[in-house]
Design an enzyme around this catalytic site. Structure first.
Site, mmCIF file in Angstrom:
data_model
loop_
_atom_site.group_PDB
_atom_site.id
_atom_site.type_symbol
_atom_site.label_atom_id
_atom_site.label_comp_id
_atom_site.label_asym_id
_atom_site.label_seq_id
_atom_site.Cartn_x
_atom_site.Cartn_y
_atom_site.Cartn_z
ATOM 1 N N ASP A 36 0.855 -1.181 0.000
ATOM 2 C CA ASP A 36 0.000 0.000 0.000
ATOM 3 C C ASP A 36 0.895 1.237 0.000
ATOM 4 O O ASP A 36 1.917 1.280 0.690
ATOM 5 C CB ASP A 36 -0.911 0.003 1.229
ATOM 6 N N ASP B 295 -4.627 2.423 -4.265
ATOM 7 C CA ASP B 295 -3.154 2.418 -4.214
ATOM 8 C C ASP B 295 -2.630 1.114 -3.631
ATOM 9 O O ASP B 295 -1.560 1.084 -3.031
ATOM 10 C CB ASP B 295 -2.652 3.608 -3.394
#
Length: 821
Positions: free
Chosen positions: A425, A468
């Site tokens: 992430d 993301d």
């Protein structure tokens, strides 16, 4: 042979030969493509017409010859001559009417018909007792040459590689019939002239009388035959005309069709095609008509039922090397099937075929519709790839990763292999997206995907899960090699990203789960890698952690917080407390700032303890809408109670400001609570303005258009852009408390504050100092011409009821600046 000819009967005999030849040729040529049983029947009828015509021409020609000889008939020989003519005519027409006859076949057919004419002539002459004693061989050979050449020429013109319809075919049959009539008549009359007889006996009167009766009978018979043949010819003409119209329509349909069309016989032979087929397969149209269906298409086997295919089709092999079974086409009737086609150069391409069956001349004819689906296959493959890949980065997506991971785990279970799952992430991506815009965020994600691909091996898989988040599947790894990959990824993403002249930086938080220690299923491994990633993020970000069972407790706390915040929003557990903003110069109340609190089990929890969790769980926008609506409602309530109007300040986050409907939501809250927009002030932090000044200013201008005030909060806490300060349409500048804390102790800090206050006043902004806790700080701010201040020096944030008492005091007992010092 001495004698004279009746010209009328001579012409009548030729007309009989011409019309019988035309009728026979027309019938045989028209039905050459019919089923075997129908074809044999029609060919037999054509042979009878031509054979009877030859015999009738001979009979009338004999009557046309006026001689003193006695003529009688032998019935047996007469029947034999008719049978010989009919048999030879049938055999010759059967040979000539086969598909695409060559010169040898047509020559053989001409010889057979010629033999029938010759045999009929001489047997017929013998039947009438008119056999000659001697022959003039030159005339006899000339008649034979004319008969043979005419027979061959007539069949060549009528049957050589021409379609069975059209005006050209009609004219060719006329010419062929004329040649055939000339061959029959020429052979007969020259053969008659070639005969000589010995001494002639006296012709009795009864023979002459019988001769006149025979002549009348011949004329009547000839006219009857011509009448019947005329009906056949006229009907044939109109059939030709009707056929030409139908053929023109059929060709128009074939020419205008967008798909390829084949007409295929019951053996799979191609009978006709349209121009699209030539272009699709790369063959000349004429050559296609000589090929078999399996030369062009791989016909899928299967199906059942009687489709009308001949067993002769069985065993035919196409380019793919398989045999075309009898059931192959039957199973394709009235359905669409995708298969493979072969072009003339040997290349294969995908096609879609469908078949329909019609009856043609008593046997089945199949229409094959062929469509080139190369472009469709490419589109389908593109769609399939889109279904498997992330459209932004081109990496594989979540569903494909799950499929591949499950397959890899199945293989690893049998081979005792190891598999690593890395959940990655990006730290700070939301700030990048909000600050620089979605275009910059999209570019960054694409570049991240490229860098991750360069960090792994060819057998590994990199996928984007959404937002993301990325997942990497590593094959055959140990904890050491997994750590090496993670370090490589952190280093790769540490390099700055550039877009449109802007520099952006992000860091990754990576969680790693190894099979089989961290789980044995795809779902569990991904879940545990996600847990490890979240723990890495909580531990400071920009590093990696391997999954351990202890991480579940921490994750459980986060899950509980999310559920508790949702419940708090539903059960109205949030509260607003209000902090006063006072004038530094006069001591009057300038405004109030609404501060969020969470009342949990009787304890008020400050926003700083849960707001990060609310943002991480996506609940912040909903909570922010509640804060805005409640602050507006409370302000209106105070106004309705008669208290003086003061500015109500509400904090908004970058996440809220980035919402597409945020401006609309502010307008709706003002309208719903009937609060005047000029008394609402929205506070944004200086971090929002970094790097995306122009785009943010546009959003702020939309808010200004509503009439609300804007304040730049916590100024000095970060690296705010002075350009943004110059461009942003803000009304107020709030100095961060950390700048105020050292006021009076650091001359440099005081000089910086004086410059900031002067700059803000120069831009027409009001300046408010935060975190004022001592009287000395207040005095310095007064010297620096600061407009207002807030902090614990003026009191703790208070509930609405308590703040209302302050409003009442402000209403009746205004203080001056000396009273607050």
């Amino acid at each position: 042979m001495s004698g004279t000819y009746n010209v009328y009967l001579v012409l009548l005999s030729y007309l009989i030969a011409f019309m019988s030849a035309y009728s026979a040729f027309d019938l045989a040529r028209r039905l050459s493509a019919a089923a075997a049983r129908v074809r044999r029947l029609c060919l037999g009828l054509a042979g009878v017409i031509l054979g009877i015509g030859i015999w009738a021409m001979h009979f009338v020609a004999i009557l046309a010859y006026e001689t003193s000889l006695s003529i009688h008939y032998d019935s047996l020989l007469m029947l034999l001559s008719v049978g010989f003519a009919v048999t030879a005519s049938w055999a010759g027409l059967a040979c000539a009417s086969r598909p695409a006859p060559g010169l040898r076949r047509l020559l053989a057919s001409g010889c057979i018909v010629f033999a029938g004419v010759v045999g009929m002539h001489f047997i017929g002459m013998a039947a009438m007792g008119m056999g000659g004693d001697r022959y003039h061989w030159l005339l006899l050979m000339l008649g034979a040459a004319i008969g043979l050449a005419g027979s061959f020429g007539a069949l060549f013109v009528s049957f050589r590689s021409q379609p069975a319809g059209g005006r050209n075919s009609y004219l060719r049959r006329l010419l062929g019939a004329a040649m055939m009539g000339g061959a029959i008549a020429g052979l007969h009359y020259l053969s008659m002239e070639a005969m000589t007889f010995g001494s002639v006996g006296h012709l009795h009167q009864r023979f002459r009388h019988a001769g006149h009766q025979d002549e009348m009978l011949g004329i009547i018979l000839a006219n009857c035959i011509i009448f019947l043949l005329s009906i056949i010819v006229i009907r044939g003409y109109f059939l030709d005309r009707r056929y030409r119209e139908g053929e023109a329509f059929r060709l128009a349909v074939l020419e205008s069709a967008l798909d390829g069309i084949l007409l295929v016989d019951h053996q799979g032979g191609i009978m006709e095609c349209n121009p699209v087929m030539g272009g699709m397969f790369g063959y000349p149209r004429e050559e296609l008509a000589t090929l078999h269906l399996t030369d062009l298409l791989e016909v899928p086997a299967g199906g059942s039922g009687d489709g009308g295919l001949s067993t002769e089709a069985e065993g035919r092999e196409g380019p793919s090397g398989f045999a075309l079974p009898v059931e192959a086409i039957r199973g394709l009737l009235d359905s669409r099937v995708e298969t493979t086609g072969w072009r003339a150069d040997g290349t294969a391409f995908p096609v879609e075929i469908s078949l329909t069956r019609t009856e043609g001349f008593g046997r089945p004819v199949f229409t094959v519709f062929v469509r080139d689906i190369t472009d469709r296959r490419k589109a389908e493959e593109h769609i399939r790839q889109m279904a498997l890949r992330d459209p932004l980065t081109g990496l594989y997506n979540r569903s494909y990763l799950q499929e591949k991971l499950s397959s890899a785990l199945s293989r690893a279970e049998g081979s005792r292999g190891t598999i690593g799952v890395m959940f990655l992430d990006l730290d700070g991506f939301k700030s990048i997206n909000d600050t620089f815009g979605h275009d910059s965020g999209d570019m960054l994600l694409q570049e991240v995907g490229e860098r991750l691909l360069h960090c792994v091996r060819e057998e590994d898989l990199v996928s984007r899960q959404g937002g993301d988040e990325f997942i990497v599947m590593l094959s055959g790894v140990t904890p050491g090699t997994a750590s090496s990959f993670a370090v490589r990824m952190i280093e790769a993403l540490a390099r700055p990203f550039y877009y449109a002249g802007r520099e952006m930086t992000v860091t990754p938080s990576i969680g790693i789960a190894l099979y089989p220690s961290a789980g044995t299923s795809a779902h569990v491994l991904v879940k545990h890698a996600d847990t490890a990633m979240y723990q890495a993020k909580l531990n400071g970000k920009n590093h990696f952690l391997f999954y351990t069972a202890e991480m579940e407790a921490s994750l459980s706390q986060q899950t509980k917080l999310e559920a508790r915040l949702k419940l708090a929003l539903q059960q109205d557990e949030f509260r607003l407390h209000y902090a006063p903003v006072m004038s530094v110069q006069t001591g009057r109340l300038l405004g109030v700032e609404a501060l969020l609190r969470w009342e949990r089990d009787g304890v008020l929890i400050p926003a700083g303890q849960f707001i990060a969790g609310a943002e991480a769980t996506g609940l912040l926008p909903g909570i922010g809408r509640w804060v805005l609506r409640e602050a507006c409602r409370q302000h209106r309530s105070w106004r309705n109670a008669g208290h003086p109007a003061v500015t109500m300040s509400v904090n908004i986050s970058a996440r809220e400001l980035a919402e597409e409907d945020f401006v609309e939501g502010v307008g709706h809250a003002l309208k719903e609570t009937e609060m005047q927009a000029e008394w609402l002030q929205l506070e944004i932090t200086e971090e929002i303005g970094r790097g995306r000044a122009t785009r943010l200013c546009d959003r702020l201008k939309e808010l200004k258009a509503l009439g609300v005030r804007l304040s730049l909060d916590d100024f000095g806490a970060g690296a705010a852009s002075l350009r943004f300060l110059q461009l942003a349409p803000v009304d107020e500048l709030k100095l961060d408390g950390r700048l105020i804390a050292a006021l009076g102790e650091c001359p440099a800090r005081q000089a910086m504050l004086e410059a900031l206050i002067s700059l803000a006043h120069g831009r027409g902004m009001q300046v408010i100092a935060e975190g004022v806790e001592r009287s000395g700080q207040l005095e310095k701010l007064r010297e620096l011409a600061c407009d207002g201040a807030q902090g614990y020096w003026f009191g703790q944030p208070m509930a609405a009821g308590e703040f209302e008492r302050l409003l009442s005091y402000e209403r009746y007992h205004r203080k001056d600046s000396s009273q607050i010092s």
